[in-house]
Design an enzyme around this catalytic site. Structure first.
Site, PDB file in Angstrom:
ATOM      1  N   HIS A 197      15.487-112.926-131.123  1.00  0.00           N
ATOM      2  CA  HIS A 197      14.704-112.285-130.686  1.00  0.00           C
ATOM      3  C   HIS A 197      13.619-112.373-132.394  1.00  0.00           C
ATOM      4  O   HIS A 197      11.761-112.610-132.337  1.00  0.00           O
ATOM      5  CB  HIS A 197      14.566-110.444-131.851  1.00  0.00           C
ATOM      6  N   ASN A 222      18.813-104.414-132.010  1.00  0.00           N
ATOM      7  CA  ASN A 222      20.171-104.999-131.462  1.00  0.00           C
ATOM      8  C   ASN A 222      19.541-106.253-131.974  1.00  0.00           C
ATOM      9  O   ASN A 222      19.774-107.104-131.209  1.00  0.00           O
ATOM     10  CB  ASN A 222      21.250-104.864-130.906  1.00  0.00           C
TER      11      ASN A 222
HETATM   12  P1  AMP Z   1      15.907-107.448-124.953  1.00  0.00           P
HETATM   13  O1  AMP Z   1      16.124-107.159-127.148  1.00  0.00           O
HETATM   14  O2  AMP Z   1      17.061-108.019-124.866  1.00  0.00           O
HETATM   15  O3  AMP Z   1      14.799-106.873-124.409  1.00  0.00           O
HETATM   16  O4  AMP Z   1      15.336-109.273-125.806  1.00  0.00           O
HETATM   17  C1  AMP Z   1      14.104-108.976-126.060  1.00  0.00           C
HETATM   18  C2  AMP Z   1      12.935-110.131-125.827  1.00  0.00           C
HETATM   19  O5  AMP Z   1      14.174-111.452-126.807  1.00  0.00           O
HETATM   20  C3  AMP Z   1      12.805-110.419-124.841  1.00  0.00           C
HETATM   21  O6  AMP Z   1      11.453-111.810-124.406  1.00  0.00           O
HETATM   22  C4  AMP Z   1      13.948-111.759-124.943  1.00  0.00           C
HETATM   23  O7  AMP Z   1      13.683-113.117-122.864  1.00  0.00           O
HETATM   24  C5  AMP Z   1      14.346-112.829-125.844  1.00  0.00           C
HETATM   25  N1  AMP Z   1      15.242-112.715-125.967  1.00  0.00           N
HETATM   26  C6  AMP Z   1      17.069-112.416-126.006  1.00  0.00           C
HETATM   27  N2  AMP Z   1      17.522-113.202-126.427  1.00  0.00           N
HETATM   28  C7  AMP Z   1      16.675-114.755-127.135  1.00  0.00           C
HETATM   29  C8  AMP Z   1      17.622-115.565-127.016  1.00  0.00           C
HETATM   30  N3  AMP Z   1      19.145-116.090-127.690  1.00  0.00           N
HETATM   31  N4  AMP Z   1      16.785-116.920-127.281  1.00  0.00           N
HETATM   32  C9  AMP Z   1      15.264-115.993-127.366  1.00  0.00           C
HETATM   33  N5  AMP Z   1      14.697-115.059-127.056  1.00  0.00           N
HETATM   34  C10 AMP Z   1      15.740-114.674-126.941  1.00  0.00           C
END
Ligand code: AMP
Length: 287
Positions: free
Chosen positions: A37, A32
């Site tokens: 990301h 998503n």
């Molecule tokens: P997730 O898919 O939510 O597990 O996130 C995957 C990676 O994207 C993790 O390292 C999160 O910390 C990073 N991430 C999610 N949202 C953000 C954001 N707004 N800014 C920077 N990195 C993000």
């Protein structure tokens, strides 16, 4: 860009890339994908020759009452977004590839000193779930570099500590939080928010900025500041989980004697749990 779903195939690809002398960078995600990301992939281009983004919604990091089943799965859109970023491989294992029974693992990784506080308090199995799946991904991919967002600050500290403690030869990078114009940190879970809740959500960042300013202007009683801010969060429409001023990296409860600070917040807005944080250095004259 190539999509690879089995451990055997991704390992064969990595062997070939290594033979060519290429370094490998891993960007673990649960899919998503949004601009947060994508920023991780862009930053990884400065570190590694070949970028592998993994998309895996990890059952082990959700407790039974959480949103594992409803977590947004948008693989086709994700692949289109990745195609234009310069990402090389997308690794999309199934739960049965990662866990023998598709759900969990007998061996788990817990970073004790960083668990049991903040998100680890209200989500007691979450950080072990994250550390375990990241350890598995590291063992599958064996990257030279991996990158995580500062958005999940405690998660990043857990992974840095795990990598050091378990002698994993991987450089961990932290990436700045990508926000909407109104300050709301981008998150896959923002899609759960109604229009009314989306108007309230940016308050979380505004409150962090406000408290940072209060500290920079000489506020010394951090525990009182936390208590008052919890009330402000409730008045703003959030059900506050925690609002804490901690030290960077080790995440100890900070006092006015500490210079490098992070304020971390988690709050429920309706059914949606939001987290955010802000890192900064206190003014020398306040310490
Ligand atoms: P997730 O898919 O939510 O597990 O996130 C995957 C990676 O994207 C993790 O390292 C999160 O910390 C990073 N991430 C999610 N949202 C953000 C954001 N707004 N800014 C920077 N990195 C993000």
């Amino acid at each position: 860009m190539k999509t690879v779903s089995t451990i055997k195939d991704i390992r064969a690809i990595i062997r070939t890339e290594r033979q060519k002398g290429n370094t490998i960078g891993l960007v673990p995600t649960m899919g998503n994908l949004h601009a947060g990301h994508i920023s991780l992939i862009e930053q990884m281009q400065q570190h590694a020759d070949i970028i592998i983004t993994s998309i895996f919604v990890n059952p082990l990091q959700f407790s039974p009452n959480e949103d594992f089943d409803s977590y947004p799965k948008t693989l086709d859109e994700d692949l289109k977004k990745l195609e234009i970023t310069g990402n090389h491989y997308v690794f999309t294992p199934t739960a049965n590839d990662i866990y023998l029974d598709g759900k969990s693992s007998i061996t788990k990784v817990t970073v004790e000193a960083l668990d049991g506080i903040l998100c680890g308090k209200s989500r007691p199995t979450h950080l072990t779930g994250v550390a375990t799946v990241v350890a598995k991904l590291f063992n599958i991919i064996m990257p030279d570099h991996a990158i995580f967002g500062l958005k999940d600050y405690q998660q990043l500290m857990v992974i840095k500590q795990m990598t050091t403690d378990l002698c994993m030869p991987i450089e961990i990078h932290g990436a700045p939080i990508v926000r909407d114009d109104n300050g709301l940190a981008l998150s896959s879970r923002n899609s759960y928010l109604s229009a009314t809740k989306l108007e309230i959500a940016p308050r979380l960042h505004q409150i962090l900025l406000f408290v940072k300013q209060a500290i920079l202007q000489g506020e010394k009683n951090f525990r009182e500041l936390e208590k008052q801010t919890m009330m402000i969060l409730e008045e703003s429409g959030f059900k506050a989980d925690y609002f804490e001023i901690r030290t960077q990296n080790k995440l100890k409860l900070a006092t006015v004697n500490d210079r490098k600070l992070t304020i971390l917040v988690a709050a429920q807005l309706g059914e949606t749990r939001l987290i955010d944080n802000i890192e900064f250095e206190n003014n020398e004259e306040n310490i």
